[in-house]
Design a protein around this motif. Structure first.
Motif, mmCIF file in Angstrom:
data_model
loop_
_atom_site.group_PDB
_atom_site.id
_atom_site.type_symbol
_atom_site.label_atom_id
_atom_site.label_comp_id
_atom_site.label_asym_id
_atom_site.label_seq_id
_atom_site.Cartn_x
_atom_site.Cartn_y
_atom_site.Cartn_z
ATOM 1 N N ASN A 157 44.622 3.569 6.175
ATOM 2 C CA ASN A 157 45.084 3.507 4.716
ATOM 3 C C ASN A 157 46.043 2.163 4.661
ATOM 4 O OD1 ASN A 157 43.442 5.228 3.493
ATOM 5 N ND2 ASN A 157 45.084 6.859 3.658
ATOM 6 N N MET A 158 47.151 2.209 5.689
ATOM 7 C CA MET A 158 48.234 1.106 5.774
ATOM 8 C C MET A 158 47.475 -0.157 5.588
ATOM 9 S SD MET A 158 51.018 0.684 8.565
ATOM 10 C CE MET A 158 49.786 0.444 9.825
ATOM 11 N N LEU A 159 46.410 -0.239 6.669
ATOM 12 C CA LEU A 159 45.733 -1.781 6.713
ATOM 13 C C LEU A 159 44.933 -1.952 5.357
ATOM 14 C CD1 LEU A 159 44.003 -1.607 10.230
ATOM 15 C CD2 LEU A 159 46.164 -2.265 9.564
ATOM 16 N N ARG A 160 44.265 -0.954 4.865
ATOM 17 C CA ARG A 160 43.451 -1.332 3.506
ATOM 18 C C ARG A 160 44.571 -1.798 2.594
ATOM 19 N NH1 ARG A 160 38.807 -0.080 2.004
ATOM 20 N NH2 ARG A 160 38.277 1.113 3.588
ATOM 21 N N ASN A 161 45.821 -1.125 2.624
ATOM 22 C CA ASN A 161 46.695 -1.456 1.267
ATOM 23 C C ASN A 161 47.293 -2.746 1.615
ATOM 24 O OD1 ASN A 161 46.192 0.846 0.072
ATOM 25 N ND2 ASN A 161 47.800 1.977 0.904
ATOM 26 N N GLY A 162 47.777 -3.118 2.918
ATOM 27 C CA GLY A 162 48.243 -4.402 3.347
ATOM 28 C C GLY A 162 47.251 -5.493 3.227
ATOM 29 N N LEU A 163 45.900 -5.295 3.293
ATOM 30 C CA LEU A 163 45.109 -6.331 2.923
ATOM 31 C C LEU A 163 44.573 -6.513 1.596
ATOM 32 C CD1 LEU A 163 42.938 -6.086 6.342
ATOM 33 C CD2 LEU A 163 44.448 -7.802 5.924
ATOM 34 N N GLY A 164 45.027 -5.499 0.935
ATOM 35 C CA GLY A 164 44.214 -5.306 -0.646
ATOM 36 C C GLY A 164 42.971 -5.100 -0.518
ATOM 37 N N LEU A 165 42.375 -4.237 0.372
ATOM 38 C CA LEU A 165 40.790 -4.244 0.538
ATOM 39 C C LEU A 165 39.953 -3.411 -0.598
ATOM 40 C CD1 LEU A 165 40.483 -3.313 4.365
ATOM 41 C CD2 LEU A 165 40.045 -5.351 3.468
ATOM 42 N N PRO A 166 39.078 -4.111 -0.924
ATOM 43 C CA PRO A 166 38.397 -3.095 -2.117
ATOM 44 C C PRO A 166 37.647 -1.837 -1.338
ATOM 45 C CG PRO A 166 37.468 -5.426 -1.918
ATOM 46 C CD PRO A 166 38.617 -5.403 -0.859
ATOM 47 N N GLU A 167 37.296 -0.857 -1.951
ATOM 48 C CA GLU A 167 36.932 0.382 -1.763
ATOM 49 C C GLU A 167 35.618 0.151 -0.710
ATOM 50 O OE1 GLU A 167 37.927 3.665 -1.748
ATOM 51 O OE2 GLU A 167 39.820 2.859 -2.684
ATOM 52 N N GLU A 168 34.771 -0.802 -1.031
ATOM 53 C CA GLU A 168 33.547 -0.970 -0.355
ATOM 54 C C GLU A 168 33.647 -1.432 1.059
ATOM 55 O OE1 GLU A 168 33.669 -4.323 -3.135
ATOM 56 O OE2 GLU A 168 34.156 -2.289 -3.224
ATOM 57 N N ILE A 169 34.898 -1.920 1.233
ATOM 58 C CA ILE A 169 35.152 -2.682 2.770
ATOM 59 C C ILE A 169 35.112 -1.643 3.888
ATOM 60 C CG2 ILE A 169 36.459 -4.261 4.193
ATOM 61 C CD1 ILE A 169 34.987 -5.498 2.062
ATOM 62 N N LYS A 170 34.274 -1.724 4.665
ATOM 63 C CA LYS A 170 34.270 -0.727 6.047
ATOM 64 C C LYS A 170 35.412 -1.195 6.782
ATOM 65 C CE LYS A 170 29.505 0.390 5.954
ATOM 66 N NZ LYS A 170 29.692 1.941 5.668
ATOM 67 N N ILE A 171 36.209 -0.039 7.589
ATOM 68 C CA ILE A 171 36.896 -0.144 8.534
ATOM 69 C C ILE A 171 36.785 0.837 9.766
ATOM 70 C CG2 ILE A 171 39.421 0.065 9.308
ATOM 71 C CD1 ILE A 171 40.596 -0.197 6.101
ATOM 72 N N PHE A 172 36.433 0.199 10.728
ATOM 73 C CA PHE A 172 36.207 0.955 11.993
ATOM 74 C C PHE A 172 37.268 1.213 13.011
ATOM 75 C CE2 PHE A 172 32.007 -0.880 10.529
ATOM 76 C CZ PHE A 172 31.182 0.199 10.493
ATOM 77 N N PRO A 173 37.958 2.186 13.247
ATOM 78 C CA PRO A 173 38.877 2.359 14.258
ATOM 79 C C PRO A 173 38.152 2.129 15.768
ATOM 80 C CG PRO A 173 38.466 4.469 13.356
ATOM 81 C CD PRO A 173 37.528 3.479 12.360
ATOM 82 N N TYR A 174 38.835 1.224 16.585
ATOM 83 C CA TYR A 174 37.983 1.112 17.928
ATOM 84 C C TYR A 174 39.046 1.269 18.925
ATOM 85 C CZ TYR A 174 35.789 -0.830 21.655
ATOM 86 O OH TYR A 174 34.944 -1.314 23.051
ATOM 87 N N SER A 175 38.808 1.700 20.031
ATOM 88 C CA SER A 175 39.747 1.914 21.298
ATOM 89 C C SER A 175 38.668 1.249 22.485
ATOM 90 C CB SER A 175 39.909 3.386 21.860
ATOM 91 O OG SER A 175 40.595 3.428 22.833
ATOM 92 N N ALA A 176 39.454 0.181 23.019
ATOM 93 C CA ALA A 176 38.665 -0.321 24.401
ATOM 94 C C ALA A 176 38.806 0.600 25.334
ATOM 95 C CB ALA A 176 39.493 -1.696 24.509
ATOM 96 N N LEU A 177 39.742 1.621 25.579
ATOM 97 C CA LEU A 177 39.816 2.408 26.579
ATOM 98 C C LEU A 177 38.884 3.643 26.423
ATOM 99 C CD1 LEU A 177 41.836 3.058 29.041
ATOM 100 C CD2 LEU A 177 42.859 4.554 27.531
ATOM 101 N N SER A 178 38.808 4.162 25.212
ATOM 102 C CA SER A 178 37.755 5.475 25.164
ATOM 103 C C SER A 178 36.393 4.955 24.411
ATOM 104 C CB SER A 178 38.480 6.295 24.301
ATOM 105 O OG SER A 178 38.485 6.144 23.128
#
Length: 205
Positions: A157-178
């Motif tokens: 949510n911090m990223l979404r608000n910081g970028l001013g993303l519209p609701e439809e924009i997807k965000i995928f969390p990713y870990s190079a480790l796991s």
């Protein structure tokens, strides 16, 4: 998605002519230390095929990775590295702009942001710039293993608000480790490839 064959097919520098590929392209942009090479290695299911380095700013070219002879992962130069001369930053910017304008096969731009921190001024600028070029980027929140799972939603949510993303924009969390998030990104790419194939068949008919 099953990764069978990987080939670094084309490397383009500042003066290079970009290839006119026949397969769909997925481009990856992000700050120099955001983990872009690690993500691309993870998606290719290879440990060190894309160069990773402790020294940010190593990706100074546009690298085209041919996957299964079906599509390309396109690694764009990193941005926001302070120790790179301003003239070089401008050249990298022109390379990326030329790519976004020129590629006829670009299907999606993935913008990588560190999940731990609010988007930097460079991140916001790059997001707005990609949108200005006519693309709606998908956000990949890297380094997801660096924070507790219970904190993911708060940071997304911090990223979404910081970028001013519209609701439809997807965000995928990713870990190079796991490799958390890899399957979701694969599924999304599969969907885009299916749409591209369907559109191509309609054109042929």
């Amino acid at each position: 998605m099953v990764i069978k064959n990987v080939n670094l097919e084309t490397v383009c520098g500042i003066t290079s002519t970009l290839p006119d590929n026949i397969h769909p392209e997925f481009a990856f942009a992000g700050k120099s230390n955001v983990g872009k090479s690690s993500l691309i290695n993870g998606l290719m299911n290879r440990k060190n095929y894309a160069r990773t380095s402790q020294e940010p700013g190593k990706t100074q070219t546009i690298n085209y990775y041919n996957i299964n002879d079906e599509f390309y992962l396109v690694d764009l130069p990193g941005y926001g590295f302070a120790r790179v001369p301003e003239k070089v930053k401008e050249q990298w910017g022109r390379m990326i702009e030329n790519y976004l304008h020129t590629s006829r096969q670009l299907r999606r731009v993935f913008l990588l942001i560190d999940i731990r921190h609010e988007p930097s001024a460079n991140d916001v600028q790059m997001y707005k710039w990609i949108v200005h070029q006519g693309f709606q980027p998908v956000i990949i929140a890297t380094k997801a293993d660096k924070i507790k799972k219970s904190q993911h939603e708060k940071h997304l949510n911090m990223l979404r608000n910081g970028l001013g993303l519209p609701e439809e924009i997807k965000i995928f969390p990713y870990s190079a480790l796991s490799k958390e998030g890899r399957q979701e990104i694969y599924d999304y790419m599969d969907k885009l490839l299916a749409e591209a194939n369907a559109a191509e068949q309609d054109t042929e008919e």
